[in-house]
Design a protein around this motif. Structure first.
Motif, PDB file in Angstrom:
ATOM      1  N   LEU A 204       0.847  -1.201   0.000  1.00  0.00           N
ATOM      2  CA  LEU A 204       0.000   0.000   0.000  1.00  0.00           C
ATOM      3  C   LEU A 204       0.880   1.248   0.000  1.00  0.00           C
ATOM      4  CD1 LEU A 204      -2.664   1.594   0.321  1.00  0.00           C
ATOM      5  CD2 LEU A 204      -2.430   1.260   2.797  1.00  0.00           C
TER       6      LEU A 204
ATOM      7  N   ARG B 155       0.595  10.302  -3.738  1.00  0.00           N
ATOM      8  CA  ARG B 155      -0.328  10.748  -2.683  1.00  0.00           C
ATOM      9  C   ARG B 155       0.352  11.608  -1.626  1.00  0.00           C
ATOM     10  NH1 ARG B 155      -5.180   7.870  -2.068  1.00  0.00           N
ATOM     11  NH2 ARG B 155      -5.526   9.189  -0.251  1.00  0.00           N
TER      12      ARG B 155
ATOM     13  N   LEU C 116      -1.278   7.595   7.524  1.00  0.00           N
ATOM     14  CA  LEU C 116      -1.154   8.466   6.354  1.00  0.00           C
ATOM     15  C   LEU C 116      -1.665   9.862   6.684  1.00  0.00           C
ATOM     16  CD1 LEU C 116      -0.794   8.996   3.260  1.00  0.00           C
ATOM     17  CD2 LEU C 116      -3.151   8.193   2.999  1.00  0.00           C
TER      18      LEU C 116
ATOM     19  N   ARG D  97      -4.232   9.458   9.545  1.00  0.00           N
ATOM     20  CA  ARG D  97      -5.265   8.439   9.623  1.00  0.00           C
ATOM     21  C   ARG D  97      -4.599   7.064   9.765  1.00  0.00           C
ATOM     22  NH1 ARG D  97      -8.437   9.258   4.237  1.00  0.00           N
ATOM     23  NH2 ARG D  97      -7.924  11.426   4.715  1.00  0.00           N
ATOM     24  N   THR D  98      -5.216   6.243  10.566  1.00  0.00           N
ATOM     25  CA  THR D  98      -4.741   4.883  10.752  1.00  0.00           C
ATOM     26  C   THR D  98      -5.522   3.975   9.820  1.00  0.00           C
ATOM     27  OG1 THR D  98      -4.232   5.328  13.063  1.00  0.00           O
ATOM     28  CG2 THR D  98      -4.464   3.020  12.423  1.00  0.00           C
ATOM     29  N   ILE D  99      -4.846   3.471   8.815  1.00  0.00           N
ATOM     30  CA  ILE D  99      -5.506   2.586   7.849  1.00  0.00           C
ATOM     31  C   ILE D  99      -5.305   1.152   8.309  1.00  0.00           C
ATOM     32  CG2 ILE D  99      -5.576   1.863   5.444  1.00  0.00           C
ATOM     33  CD1 ILE D  99      -4.161   4.607   4.834  1.00  0.00           C
ATOM     34  N   LEU D 100      -6.414   0.455   8.529  1.00  0.00           N
ATOM     35  CA  LEU D 100      -6.345  -0.952   8.915  1.00  0.00           C
ATOM     36  C   LEU D 100      -6.354  -1.808   7.660  1.00  0.00           C
ATOM     37  CD1 LEU D 100      -8.793  -1.602  11.882  1.00  0.00           C
ATOM     38  CD2 LEU D 100      -6.336  -1.933  11.835  1.00  0.00           C
TER      39      LEU D 100
ATOM     40  N   HIS E  50      -9.102  -4.268   0.436  1.00  0.00           N
ATOM     41  CA  HIS E  50      -8.669  -3.247  -0.519  1.00  0.00           C
ATOM     42  C   HIS E  50      -7.148  -3.193  -0.636  1.00  0.00           C
ATOM     43  CE1 HIS E  50     -12.749  -1.928  -0.875  1.00  0.00           C
ATOM     44  NE2 HIS E  50     -12.842  -1.791   0.417  1.00  0.00           N
ATOM     45  N   HIS E  51      -6.469  -4.003   0.153  1.00  0.00           N
ATOM     46  CA  HIS E  51      -5.004  -4.036   0.123  1.00  0.00           C
ATOM     47  C   HIS E  51      -4.537  -5.429  -0.285  1.00  0.00           C
ATOM     48  CE1 HIS E  51      -6.099  -1.157   3.505  1.00  0.00           C
ATOM     49  NE2 HIS E  51      -5.734  -0.389   2.518  1.00  0.00           N
TER      50      HIS E  51
ATOM     51  N   VAL F 227     -16.461   8.342   5.428  1.00  0.00           N
ATOM     52  CA  VAL F 227     -16.413   7.413   4.300  1.00  0.00           C
ATOM     53  C   VAL F 227     -15.961   8.080   3.004  1.00  0.00           C
ATOM     54  CG1 VAL F 227     -18.066   5.793   5.230  1.00  0.00           C
ATOM     55  CG2 VAL F 227     -18.894   7.766   3.963  1.00  0.00           C
TER      56      VAL F 227
ATOM     57  N   LYS G  15     -11.250   3.901  -0.905  1.00  0.00           N
ATOM     58  CA  LYS G  15     -11.458   2.930   0.167  1.00  0.00           C
ATOM     59  C   LYS G  15     -10.148   2.460   0.781  1.00  0.00           C
ATOM     60  CE  LYS G  15     -15.897   0.987  -1.329  1.00  0.00           C
ATOM     61  NZ  LYS G  15     -16.652   1.779  -0.341  1.00  0.00           N
ATOM     62  N   GLU G  16      -9.104   2.398  -0.008  1.00  0.00           N
ATOM     63  CA  GLU G  16      -7.863   1.833   0.520  1.00  0.00           C
ATOM     64  C   GLU G  16      -7.146   2.802   1.465  1.00  0.00           C
ATOM     65  OE1 GLU G  16      -8.285   2.639  -2.595  1.00  0.00           O
ATOM     66  OE2 GLU G  16      -6.547   3.712  -3.384  1.00  0.00           O
ATOM     67  N   THR G  17      -7.619   4.033   1.531  1.00  0.00           N
ATOM     68  CA  THR G  17      -6.980   4.951   2.485  1.00  0.00           C
ATOM     69  C   THR G  17      -7.946   5.489   3.524  1.00  0.00           C
ATOM     70  OG1 THR G  17      -7.210   6.713   0.851  1.00  0.00           O
ATOM     71  CG2 THR G  17      -5.070   5.647   1.001  1.00  0.00           C
ATOM     72  N   GLN G  18      -9.094   4.860   3.675  1.00  0.00           N
ATOM     73  CA  GLN G  18      -9.983   5.264   4.765  1.00  0.00           C
ATOM     74  C   GLN G  18      -9.434   4.762   6.098  1.00  0.00           C
ATOM     75  OE1 GLN G  18     -13.937   3.980   3.730  1.00  0.00           O
ATOM     76  NE2 GLN G  18     -14.117   5.466   2.086  1.00  0.00           N
ATOM     77  N   GLY G  19      -9.627   5.558   7.107  1.00  0.00           N
ATOM     78  CA  GLY G  19      -9.164   5.162   8.430  1.00  0.00           C
ATOM     79  C   GLY G  19      -9.492   6.266   9.422  1.00  0.00           C
ATOM     80  N   PHE G  20      -9.425   5.940  10.684  1.00  0.00           N
ATOM     81  CA  PHE G  20      -9.629   6.963  11.703  1.00  0.00           C
ATOM     82  C   PHE G  20      -8.449   7.923  11.653  1.00  0.00           C
ATOM     83  CE2 PHE G  20     -12.693   4.055  13.528  1.00  0.00           C
ATOM     84  CZ  PHE G  20     -13.628   4.916  14.088  1.00  0.00           C
TER      85      PHE G  20
END
Lengths: 379, 379, 379, 379
Positions: free
Chosen positions: B140, B149, B283, B296-299, B303-304, D286, D290-295
């Motif tokens: 990723l 990005r 990120l 942001r913390t991407i889990l 999608h990965h 949201v 999608k691959e970079t969504q996160g808290f």
């Protein structure tokens, strides 16, 4: 004990911060005489007048020299741009005032030398505004180190990152001019060095590197101008105590806002601290059962003085401005002849010497020894 | 497509890891022919026999040369101690087998050179076990960098820390002997370098430092012996792409268990990754409203890729052994002539060259250029 | 000991997961006979054939009853949709096979009762796929509780949140139909209940609430249909041990991917766990100096068996699929007559009883006692 | 505008906090007239005298009634024990003073009713010290909710945990006496309720449970006494806006120091906040790939007013005491007739009604509707 009379020169970010500290110090600590906020100096009498009212000072002036001459003033807070520090600090010391000057001492090393000479000659307290060292959690780290909780320290890493220069399209301004200094190294790297000094003592030798993330920046009226300073600086270090280490500084670090990340490795444990979470310290020690060893997150509490003077309940948190109140209290203790936790001109000059050695190393590409204070320094 | 015949030499930590991967790869990915686990070689026939049964191999041998000679074997997994890698890998390649050799290539640079020559001569696939780069989250990061990005990368920091050498009273063993290599630098620092290679490409020049946290260590029968290797290594770097950076390695870092901490600073954002939380990426980008910008913390999620091949639901987590299954799949793709994400001997030698340059710099105290692969290297 | 013959029914998410476990269990643990992957059943012979090849099964069938009848099969993995569990599990038990059935037991409580009766009658092992309890870190928690490291537990909170139903514009599908069950409560809340059972034992009484975040959802061909299930469920509980607690479940929780957040409060400390960081446990105890107390983050390591069977180095991390391998090993131990950490139909039924009590409470608005297993349950 | 004259009753934790706020508010905000610190009242004239000097008040008295009668006083800060609030607040309002009273309003609901009546009759500002709502990060949350950044809120969880009652061997003192109130619910749960009110508005109905982690506590002179209050309280709630939720309160939660953990689930995202990290907010939306969504972790900055009034640089952090300065500014705005963000007696009574409803529900075991303010409340 009679109340100290305070003079404040400058009312920017740090001027306001000093004023808040002078207003609060007696109420927070309850063991010092409430200072008299005597005189405030600003660039114009009008501005001085307005700020004096806001900040609670009795009188105002557009002439900083008259403030220094004022017999009602015992201590002078100097919070003007760095280039003014030497002239003002030396004048105040020569007038027999104590000085509380924002860091760094000066933009050129010889000026810092002169400032120290004036302080030594005056016999007055000459302190610098290195407030990060006043965090109760930094004191906790110092205490843990002193008690040998992590054994002998053998490796140290300090990073300091913010993002105020991160945007490549930000207009060229004075921080990119060579006259402002080296860049990240002296602009804010001195804070990292103040923590090294406080926690570990002197730096023996350094090998530095400085980099420009952006070759040029836009001018307001079009076109671009070459950047002359280094927004990134990295340094390998050897401490006087024999430990190896790394310093990494970046004022172009997107997303970092006030990060000072410290990792201290010892023979019995590890300490980690992040200024962005200034109310926490991470501690790992090898005590106890192996299956439950781990970094513990220590939340600030009344067990970490002088946090208790601010809040009697644990975990409620201090803020950045509170650190200046602690520093103010330490200054008052020093003036009263008591032991105090403070970076005076004496120690401040050592920090400036390290800055200079790193910059010279970055230009020469070889390791440079940090000269002792008092020694003549090789060009 | 006919099933590949697998030979495995060695059944330690990594041998078991290879075996698990060969057992699982077809079930996980569903798009490769299930490999035939043909022959397993160990130091003795008895051990080989027992391990073959456990790990699912059809036959066992106490003689690795017979394994290499066996026509049922198409690919040889080499997971023996590093000193054996050159002899075994070269023999396997010369016998016309594909090779999957654990990192690092060799304990001496000339051996690594010979390995690459053998690989080039054979026309076979010769891959190295740099499994950290196979984490979907590392992919990723590579993808985010490729898509710009975070803009142009201008600064990189990589730390790799574990604590298996942190106890000063741990008995002296071979990792403290000079014959084992430099210390942290090559013992595990190569993993950090594999990530630099994967994410940023080549390293242009380096300035290294190596340190011994403990001068000596106890001997089993009393007394102490001087430590000959460096448990700590720090390096300033300049990448081929112009970015500056720092590498810090410490195998005496109490509390760190498998930390590989990467910070990537670019003109539009920042990426942070910690191998101890290998299912997350941090990120920061400058998009959107300023009041809601933040890391942001991407889990990890479907999608990965190829996480989706392991679990169809997000956030459930891969483990360390899963990375080897991914690597195994990449190796099979490469063997099948498809594009694959892999560090072959070609790239592996570049990593060894960087290791060598850092070590030379640490001894000389000056910056050292990293020679290109194919060039003759200055002593 | 002769190798167990395995039959697998279903090859979806969990079917693949079972297959991976059967493939890996002997290699990982090294102390069980490698199972024979005998027969795989799927809806059609063609699909069964393809999947058998991928997953390493010797034979394939489109008829699950023939799998159950096959003398080569000793254990049947049942991974079909929940509605099929009762029929298949009972048939397998009656045919004298051991059963490894995915959770939950059934969609209706009377069916679960019948399953338990069949298991009791058969004398065979009948285990359920509650894999979260197999995490070495959950075992660590159980061990810490057993050793009294946090004293007497007096309060417990468990949250389980994912976001697969979070999008209000997601098309209506069977999970919103009443026939699928209550909603979050039984769909995945049973995992939370399996952890409560494992760590604390029984639940005495409950007071539940269920909510629909979205009244309706769009239909594929236009229009909207009223949602019949509850994506959110919250419950006050009292445990048999006297502790109070809260369960909160939400399958519409944006951003949560596999969160199971557990907080355990005791008279001497606190334990916190988050399944999204499944390789960590947080532990707070009141030992030692007050100024260094804090939650410690324990990283999984060989000190937390059976992590050591997967990786000999600490902090490298297990993944979700690894938990099924552990569960598989426990199942094999149970079959071999050894002590095993497993939720069998016996305990599984208790979990279903709690589900039912919460649902009844949510409808009646009053507290409901959880009936003991064996008792007749009040309508 | 003429300066407000301030009277302060009480100089404990909160009294000092009020004093610091009155000293700092003009300097921090720069847009209000510096208040005159007129009179300080304490239990004895001697203590009052000493505290007045420390805290900067002009005069001191041992008689709070004379403070209230003093024409130099425009605003009365009431920071005495809760039982004194009604008498003092009503007296001050009747004397035509504005009142700034610490929370909660009173120990008995009828007293709170009388306080509101006095406030309404006086036409003066009557504000409560709910300072957590003044955190710029809480304001950010309110703003994000208002802008619909997480869509419609459908589920809320609030936990508030500290450990000042966690030690079972702590001596019995008044907090364990029934006369002090219910326990965790009103002792500090009101803070959680103040946040619910601020962020979501009213609570429609509740179902509560209260528990005693320890049946008795030791007496100073030996023996033990039964605990009469509930250190743990849990509640299921339905909000006026239709959302479901949970409140969990525990003042015996080892390791929690000032945790107020809020989770807000909406149709488009989720917000998470932890008071122990009061300078951060977690936001998941949201938007985007999608691959970079996160808290994302949002660090407090000048984009979150009024943080900018304290520090112009982001990420430097506010502390607990700073929140009171913000509250003080809001009070001054309200007094000046401007819009202000404040919990007045009007809203405070709603909070007390929720407390009462939860307690009644916990005793009856059924759901209880929260009566509207102005309504007569059912016994």
């Amino acid at each position: 004990m009679t109340a100290l009379g305070i003079g404040l020169i400058g009312t920017g970010y740090m001027g306001k911060c000093h004023a808040l500290a002078w207003n609060a110090v007696a109420a927070v600590f309850g063991d010092v005489e409430r200072p008299r906020l005597a005189v405030l100096a600003e660039a114009t009498p009008e501005l001085a007048e307005r700020k004096a009212r806001e900040l609670g000072f009795a009188r105002a002036t557009g002439d900083w020299r008259s403030l220094i001459a004022d017999p009602a003033v015992d201590v002078v807070s100097i919070t003007t741009p760095n280039a003014f520090h030497p002239e003002m600090a030396i004048a105040a010391l020569e007038a027999g005032k104590h000085v509380w000057c924002e860091k760094p001492m000066a933009t050129r090393l010889p000026d810092a030398d002169r400032m120290l000479a004036a302080a030594r000659a005056s016999g007055k307290v000459a302190a610098l505004g290195y407030n990060y060292i006043q965090n109760p959690m930094v004191r906790l780290i110092a205490r843990l180190l002193g008690e040998g909780r992590v054994g002998d320290v053998n490796h140290v890493r300090i990073e300091m990152d913010e993002d105020f220069m991160a945007d490549p399209e930000q207009l060229f301004y004075w921080k990119s001019e060579a006259s402002s200094g080296h860049g990240a190294l002296d602009d804010f790297g001195v804070h990292a060095l103040s923590l090294i000094w406080t926690l570990f003592g002197g730096v023996r030798r350094v090998c530095g590197h400085m980099a420009k993330p952006y070759a040029d920046r836009p001018l307001k009226d079009g076109g671009r101008r070459a950047v002359e300073t280094y927004d990134i600086a990295t340094t390998l270090i050897e401490l006087d105590n024999g430990a190896s280490g790394v310093i990494a500084l970046n004022r172009s670090a997107w997303g970092r806002k006030g990060r000072i990340f410290i990792q201290i490795f010892g023979s019995k444990g590890t300490i980690v601290y992040d200024q962005e979470r200034m109310n926490e310290v991470q501690l790992y020690t090898v005590d106890g059962a192996k299956e439950t060893q781990g970094f513990r997150t220590i939340l600030t509490s009344p067990h970490h003085p002088p946090y208790d003077k601010f809040v009697p309940a644990p975990g409620h948190g201090l803020g950045f401005n509170d650190l200046k109140i602690v520093e103010c209290r330490e200054l008052m203790r020093r003036i009263a002849g008591e032991a105090a936790h403070l970076i005076a001109f004496e120690e401040g000059l050592r920090i400036e010497r390290v800055v200079d050695a790193i910059a010279r190393s970055a230009h020469s590409g070889v390791w440079v020894d940090v000269p002792a204070v008092g020694d003549r320094q090789a060009a």
